[in-house]
Write an enzyme that holds these catalytic residues in place. Structure first.
Site, PDB file in Angstrom:
ATOM      1  N   TYR A 158       0.821  -1.217   0.000  1.00 35.74           N
ATOM      2  CA  TYR A 158       0.000   0.000   0.000  1.00 35.74           C
ATOM      3  C   TYR A 158       0.857   1.270   0.000  1.00 35.74           C
ATOM      4  CZ  TYR A 158      -3.977  -3.035   0.392  1.00 35.74           C
ATOM      5  OH  TYR A 158      -4.910  -3.998   0.115  1.00 35.74           O
TER       6      TYR A 158
ATOM      7  N   ARG B 185       1.345   1.944  -3.603  1.00 36.92           N
ATOM      8  CA  ARG B 185       0.120   2.516  -4.191  1.00 36.92           C
ATOM      9  C   ARG B 185      -0.028   3.987  -3.783  1.00 36.92           C
ATOM     10  NH1 ARG B 185       0.843  -1.928  -4.852  1.00 36.92           N
ATOM     11  NH2 ARG B 185       1.801  -1.011  -6.665  1.00 36.92           N
TER      12      ARG B 185
ATOM     13  N   HIS C  54     -14.642   1.456  -0.491  1.00 39.59           N
ATOM     14  CA  HIS C  54     -13.575   0.497  -0.169  1.00 39.59           C
ATOM     15  C   HIS C  54     -12.410   1.119   0.588  1.00 39.59           C
ATOM     16  CE1 HIS C  54     -15.093  -2.299  -3.621  1.00 39.59           C
ATOM     17  NE2 HIS C  54     -15.822  -2.367  -2.525  1.00 39.59           N
TER      18      HIS C  54
ATOM     19  N   ASN D 259     -13.113   3.136  -5.839  1.00 41.12           N
ATOM     20  CA  ASN D 259     -11.683   3.417  -5.945  1.00 41.12           C
ATOM     21  C   ASN D 259     -11.136   3.957  -4.629  1.00 41.12           C
ATOM     22  OD1 ASN D 259     -11.923   2.679  -8.612  1.00 41.12           O
ATOM     23  ND2 ASN D 259     -12.208   4.771  -9.335  1.00 41.12           N
ATOM     24  N   VAL D 260      -9.880   3.620  -4.350  1.00 39.99           N
ATOM     25  CA  VAL D 260      -9.248   4.074  -3.104  1.00 39.99           C
ATOM     26  C   VAL D 260      -8.296   5.247  -3.345  1.00 39.99           C
ATOM     27  CG1 VAL D 260      -9.516   1.850  -1.943  1.00 39.99           C
ATOM     28  CG2 VAL D 260      -7.437   2.272  -3.276  1.00 39.99           C
TER      29      VAL D 260
ATOM     30  N   GLY E  52     -17.194   2.946 -15.523  1.00 47.80           N
ATOM     31  CA  GLY E  52     -15.989   2.134 -15.379  1.00 47.80           C
ATOM     32  C   GLY E  52     -16.079   1.030 -14.353  1.00 47.80           C
ATOM     33  N   THR E  53     -17.270   0.493 -14.158  1.00 48.84           N
ATOM     34  CA  THR E  53     -17.396  -0.645 -13.252  1.00 48.84           C
ATOM     35  C   THR E  53     -18.411  -1.618 -13.824  1.00 48.84           C
ATOM     36  OG1 THR E  53     -17.993  -1.352 -11.015  1.00 48.84           O
ATOM     37  CG2 THR E  53     -19.110   0.592 -11.833  1.00 48.84           C
ATOM     38  N   SER E  54     -18.135  -2.879 -13.724  1.00 46.41           N
ATOM     39  CA  SER E  54     -19.044  -3.891 -14.236  1.00 46.41           C
ATOM     40  C   SER E  54     -20.324  -3.892 -13.420  1.00 46.41           C
ATOM     41  CB  SER E  54     -18.381  -5.266 -14.131  1.00 46.41           C
ATOM     42  OG  SER E  54     -19.365  -6.268 -14.122  1.00 46.41           O
TER      43      SER E  54
END
Length: 229
Positions: A55, A58, A106, A89-90, A171-173
């Site tokens: 992390y 990231r 999240h 998104n984080v 942008g997300t299923s």
């Protein structure tokens, strides 16, 4: 007159064009790691140093990426609408672009929390190391919702989605929790816009669904222009 409410659900595709890698590659690995190693409470218990380092990398990346035209376009909606962005998104790209009401389902890379008191959340810009403790001497951990953990922000996300006059999914299923589940709370006949280059959605499931088969950076500005007309 009260502004119409827009709920915007965003996933990895929203930030992909800013250079943030999507959650998992096709081989199921996340940046070369098995997700169980770096995104579960068990992984953290087994090898906390590995997880913290993962992390940290990231988090460092966030200092070198910028919002794309999709993030920026969403800010303009606040002129005419009450807008809440509900993101999986984080990263902090929505905030960096100027959006003022962002709910992170999240968690957030730029926050950490106590391993003992999950309500103790701190802003955190740099690396998080073993030995970084809260005021009571407990190790701090990334403020990320890992697999197998509850999603504390889900209830407020549901509440807002139920009130929304318009829903935009980017942008997300629509097959994957939690975005797919949230859409089921929409009022009947709520217009739903779905922006994705490879949309995987059953058009029969929703009364008023408009699919925009484009990336976030291209599709979002076009839709925002339409809604502001």
């Amino acid at each position: 007159m009260a502004k119409q409410k827009i709920a915007i659900l965003t996933g990895a595709g929203m930030s992909a064009e800013s250079g943030i890698k999507t959650f998992r590659d096709a081989d199921g690995l996340w940046e070369g790691h098995d997700v169980k190693e770096v995104a579960t409470p068990e992984g953290f218990a087994n090898n906390p140093a590995l997880v913290l380092n993962f992390y940290n990398q990231r988090r460092r990346q966030l200092h070198h990426v910028q919002p794309n035209s999709g993030h920026k376009a969403l800010v303009a909606l606040e002129e005419k609408f009450e807008v809440k962005i509900i993101t999986q998104n984080v990263d902090n790209l929505h905030e960096k672009a100027g959006s003022t009401d962002v709910l992170h389902l999240h968690g957030e890379l730029l926050k950490v929390r106590s391993t003992k008191n999950e309500d103790l959340i701190l802003d955190w810009e740099g690396d998080l190391m073993l030995g970084d403790l809260d005021e009571k001497g407990h190790q701090l951990r990334p403020h990320i919702v890992w697999f197998g953990e509850l999603v504390p922000m889900l209830e407020p996300a549901i509440t807002y989605t139920m009130k929304a006059d318009i829903i935009i999914i980017i942008g997300t299923s629509m097959q994957v929790y939690p975005a797919a589940g949230l859409v089921n709370y929409a009022k009947p006949n709520t217009p739903i816009y779905f922006i994705d280059p490879s949309p995987s959605v059953n058009t029969n499931e929703f009364d008023k669904l408009t699919i925009i088969q484009e990336t976030a950076a291209n599709g979002v500005p076009k839709l925002v222009q339409e809604l502001l007309k």
